[in-house]
Scaffold this active site. Structure first.
Site, PDB file in Angstrom:
ATOM      1  N   GLY A  27       0.785  -1.243   0.000  1.00  0.00           N
ATOM      2  CA  GLY A  27       0.000   0.000   0.000  1.00  0.00           C
ATOM      3  C   GLY A  27       0.810   1.283   0.000  1.00  0.00           C
ATOM      4  O   GLY A  27       1.751   1.458  -0.782  1.00  0.00           O
ATOM      5  N   ASP A  73       7.430  -5.966  14.176  1.00  0.00           N
ATOM      6  CA  ASP A  73       6.124  -5.559  14.679  1.00  0.00           C
ATOM      7  C   ASP A  73       6.355  -4.237  15.403  1.00  0.00           C
ATOM      8  O   ASP A  73       6.994  -4.208  16.472  1.00  0.00           O
ATOM      9  CB  ASP A  73       5.582  -6.632  15.647  1.00  0.00           C
ATOM     10  N   ASN A 100       4.593   4.623   9.183  1.00  0.00           N
ATOM     11  CA  ASN A 100       3.416   4.412   8.330  1.00  0.00           C
ATOM     12  C   ASN A 100       2.601   3.181   8.698  1.00  0.00           C
ATOM     13  O   ASN A 100       1.398   3.137   8.427  1.00  0.00           O
ATOM     14  CB  ASN A 100       3.909   4.299   6.875  1.00  0.00           C
ATOM     15  N   SER A 153      -4.586   9.868   8.989  1.00  0.00           N
ATOM     16  CA  SER A 153      -5.761   9.520   8.179  1.00  0.00           C
ATOM     17  C   SER A 153      -6.678  10.730   8.205  1.00  0.00           C
ATOM     18  O   SER A 153      -6.549  11.597   9.085  1.00  0.00           O
ATOM     19  CB  SER A 153      -6.467   8.319   8.800  1.00  0.00           C
ATOM     20  N   TYR A 167     -10.029   3.378  15.861  1.00  0.00           N
ATOM     21  CA  TYR A 167      -9.097   3.736  14.775  1.00  0.00           C
ATOM     22  C   TYR A 167      -8.944   5.250  14.714  1.00  0.00           C
ATOM     23  O   TYR A 167      -7.834   5.780  14.644  1.00  0.00           O
ATOM     24  CB  TYR A 167      -9.635   3.186  13.448  1.00  0.00           C
TER      25      TYR A 167
HETATM   26  N1  LIG Z   1      -5.927   2.708   2.677  1.00  0.00           N
HETATM   27  C1  LIG Z   1      -6.608   3.714   3.180  1.00  0.00           C
HETATM   28  O1  LIG Z   1      -7.746   4.022   2.750  1.00  0.00           O
HETATM   29  C2  LIG Z   1      -6.004   4.549   4.276  1.00  0.00           C
HETATM   30  C3  LIG Z   1      -6.597   5.788   4.579  1.00  0.00           C
HETATM   31  C4  LIG Z   1      -6.053   6.559   5.591  1.00  0.00           C
HETATM   32  C5  LIG Z   1      -4.926   6.136   6.277  1.00  0.00           C
HETATM   33  N2  LIG Z   1      -4.367   4.929   5.972  1.00  0.00           N
HETATM   34  C6  LIG Z   1      -3.182   4.529   6.737  1.00  0.00           C
HETATM   35  O2  LIG Z   1      -2.138   4.207   5.837  1.00  0.00           O
HETATM   36  C7  LIG Z   1      -1.179   3.365   6.494  1.00  0.00           C
HETATM   37  C8  LIG Z   1      -0.780   2.238   5.566  1.00  0.00           C
HETATM   38  O3  LIG Z   1      -1.901   1.410   5.329  1.00  0.00           O
HETATM   39  P1  LIG Z   1      -2.292   0.898   3.869  1.00  0.00           P
HETATM   40  O4  LIG Z   1      -3.590   1.491   3.532  1.00  0.00           O
HETATM   41  O5  LIG Z   1      -1.151   1.043   2.954  1.00  0.00           O
HETATM   42  O6  LIG Z   1      -2.608  -0.640   4.210  1.00  0.00           O
HETATM   43  P2  LIG Z   1      -1.840  -1.991   3.821  1.00  0.00           P
HETATM   44  O7  LIG Z   1      -2.504  -3.034   4.644  1.00  0.00           O
HETATM   45  O8  LIG Z   1      -1.811  -2.152   2.343  1.00  0.00           O
HETATM   46  O9  LIG Z   1      -0.359  -1.744   4.352  1.00  0.00           O
HETATM   47  C9  LIG Z   1      -0.064  -1.708   5.738  1.00  0.00           C
HETATM   48  C10 LIG Z   1       1.268  -2.406   5.968  1.00  0.00           C
HETATM   49  O10 LIG Z   1       1.557  -2.348   7.372  1.00  0.00           O
HETATM   50  C11 LIG Z   1       1.999  -3.642   7.784  1.00  0.00           C
HETATM   51  N3  LIG Z   1       1.757  -3.822   9.218  1.00  0.00           N
HETATM   52  C12 LIG Z   1       0.588  -4.113   9.839  1.00  0.00           C
HETATM   53  N4  LIG Z   1       0.786  -4.262  11.146  1.00  0.00           N
HETATM   54  C13 LIG Z   1       2.112  -4.043  11.368  1.00  0.00           C
HETATM   55  C14 LIG Z   1       2.925  -4.050  12.524  1.00  0.00           C
HETATM   56  N5  LIG Z   1       2.420  -4.330  13.733  1.00  0.00           N
HETATM   57  N6  LIG Z   1       4.241  -3.765  12.389  1.00  0.00           N
HETATM   58  C15 LIG Z   1       4.776  -3.509  11.173  1.00  0.00           C
HETATM   59  N7  LIG Z   1       4.063  -3.523  10.033  1.00  0.00           N
HETATM   60  C16 LIG Z   1       2.740  -3.769  10.138  1.00  0.00           C
HETATM   61  C17 LIG Z   1       1.203  -4.613   6.924  1.00  0.00           C
HETATM   62  O11 LIG Z   1       1.803  -5.895   6.870  1.00  0.00           O
HETATM   63  C18 LIG Z   1       1.209  -3.889   5.583  1.00  0.00           C
HETATM   64  O12 LIG Z   1       2.336  -4.233   4.807  1.00  0.00           O
HETATM   65  C19 LIG Z   1      -1.863   2.921   7.790  1.00  0.00           C
HETATM   66  O13 LIG Z   1      -1.328   3.661   8.857  1.00  0.00           O
HETATM   67  C20 LIG Z   1      -3.320   3.264   7.570  1.00  0.00           C
HETATM   68  O14 LIG Z   1      -3.988   3.499   8.776  1.00  0.00           O
HETATM   69  C21 LIG Z   1      -4.879   4.124   4.988  1.00  0.00           C
END
Ligand SMILES: NC(=O)c1ccc[n+]([C@@H]2O[C@H](COP(=O)([O-])OP(=O)(O)OC[C@H]3O[C@@H](n4cnc5c(N)ncnc54)[C@H](O)[C@@H]3O)[C@@H](O)[C@H]2O)c1
Length: 304
Positions: A27, A73, A100, A153, A167
């Site tokens: 992501g 983690d 992130n 977010s 969240y």
């Molecule tokens: N996708 C959306 O719509 C959105 C919107 C607002 C904010 N976000 C934020 O963006 C950030 C990235 O999320 P994303 O959307 O790319 O999702 P994603 O699930 O594609 O990527 C998140 C990554 O974080 C890793 N992860 C999860 N728990 C972990 C831990 N304990 N330690 C280390 N790594 C860990 C996962 O394995 C994954 O690779 C997050 O903080 C999420 O809250 C996402």
């Protein structure tokens, strides 16, 4: 092509400098890693998922990029300390720190379990805090200019009744620490930006792939699965993670703090602020807008 990210008239070449990115295997984190790679940076990629981490590293190495991987983690302090020590001894202080990694999970204020709280606070809040504590002092000591990106977010700026209270609370925390950090680091020439995206097409709707054993899977009812299907379609129609990374880098170049990728949330943000301003002015509560918004959110709000 590399760009001038120095800001304030100073050229800062990122080529060969190190970026440490958590949640970098998927992501938004992976998109930021690709953007760093395009700047010629060395990528220090950390993630809890080993398979995804190795695939991401392979993808980046295929582009001729120097990548080092760390299984981490972010909510596990002992593990994070070990990773940070090895990063600092092998690469020195990172030039760009990206906090992130994050997880989203249905947890309304009135229905979240203590384990829901512990998981989301641990990854989203402690993970960000640990990243700052373990790397920022070394970044300051290095005497170099640098950057921090924290992923919050849009739910760090508005609340969403019904689904994602916990969240949203964690993302408000990320925003708060980012605001204060930005002020603290300015005298050291370290710029902080905070990402506040709405829906981005990533794997976030499957965040429970990393659910710790103690978090109740029984929360996944048929109704919850229906809601997840809605969230999944909402998120998969979101903007591309590459677009978020581009906006983040534009913000670094211009030394902007807030990165608001979804201007359509403006009305919700303004409605909230109007309620607060009315309360300060001692005006009668005119919370019709807020109630309408809450109702809309109860029916429609996805988890992110
Ligand atoms: N996708 C959306 O719509 C959105 C919107 C607002 C904010 N976000 C934020 O963006 C950030 C990235 O999320 P994303 O959307 O790319 O999702 P994603 O699930 O594609 O990527 C998140 C990554 O974080 C890793 N992860 C999860 N728990 C972990 C831990 N304990 N330690 C280390 N790594 C860990 C996962 O394995 C994954 O690779 C997050 O903080 C999420 O809250 C996402």
């Amino acid at each position: 092509m590399s760009s001038d990210l120095g800001g304030e008239g100073q050229f800062m070449d990122l080529r060969g400098k190190a970026a440490f990115i958590t949640g970098g295997a998927s992501g938004i984190g992976l998109a930021l890693a690709k953007r760093c790679a395009a700047e010629g940076m060395t990528i220090l990629l950390a993630d809890i998922e080993q398979g995804a981490l190795l695939s991401a590293a392979q993808l980046l190495r295929g582009e001729g990029v120097k990548v080092f991987t760390y299984i981490l983690d972010v909510g596990n302090l002992d593990q994070y300390r070990e990773v940070a020590n090895s990063v600092l001894s092998e690469h020195g202080a990172p030039h760009l720190l990206v906090n992130n990694a994050g997880v989203a999970w249905k947890a309304p204020a009135s229905g979240a379990t203590p384990e829901d709280w512990r998981w989301m606070v641990s990854v989203n809040v402690l993970g960000t805090g640990y990243g700052i504590s373990l790397f920022v002092p070394a970044m300051i000591d290095s005497g170099q200019q640098g950057y921090v990106i924290n992923t919050a977010s849009i739910t760090g700026l508005i609340t969403s009744p019904g689904t994602s209270a916990v969240y949203s609370a964690t993302k408000h925390a990320v925003l708060a620490v980012s605001e204060t950090l930005a002020h603290e680091l300015r005298p050291h020439g370290i710029h902080v930006s905070v990402l506040c995206p709405g829906s981005v097409a990533t794997n976030i709707t499957e965040a429970d792939r990393n659910l710790p054993a103690e978090v109740e899977r029984s929360a996944i009812t048929a109704a919850a699965e229906e809601e997840r299907a809605f969230t999944r379609s909402f998120v998969s129609n979101g903007i591309a993670s590459d677009a978020v990374a581009d906006q983040a880098f534009a913000a670094l170049a211009e030394r902007r703090f807030y990165v608001i990728t979804h201007p359509e949330y403006r009305e919700e943000i303004e409605t909230r602020h109007r309620q607060i301003e009315a309360a300060i002015a001692g005006e009668p509560a005119s919370d019709v807008g807020l109630l309408q918004f809450a109702k809309q959110m109860l029916n429609l709000q996805p988890l992110t």
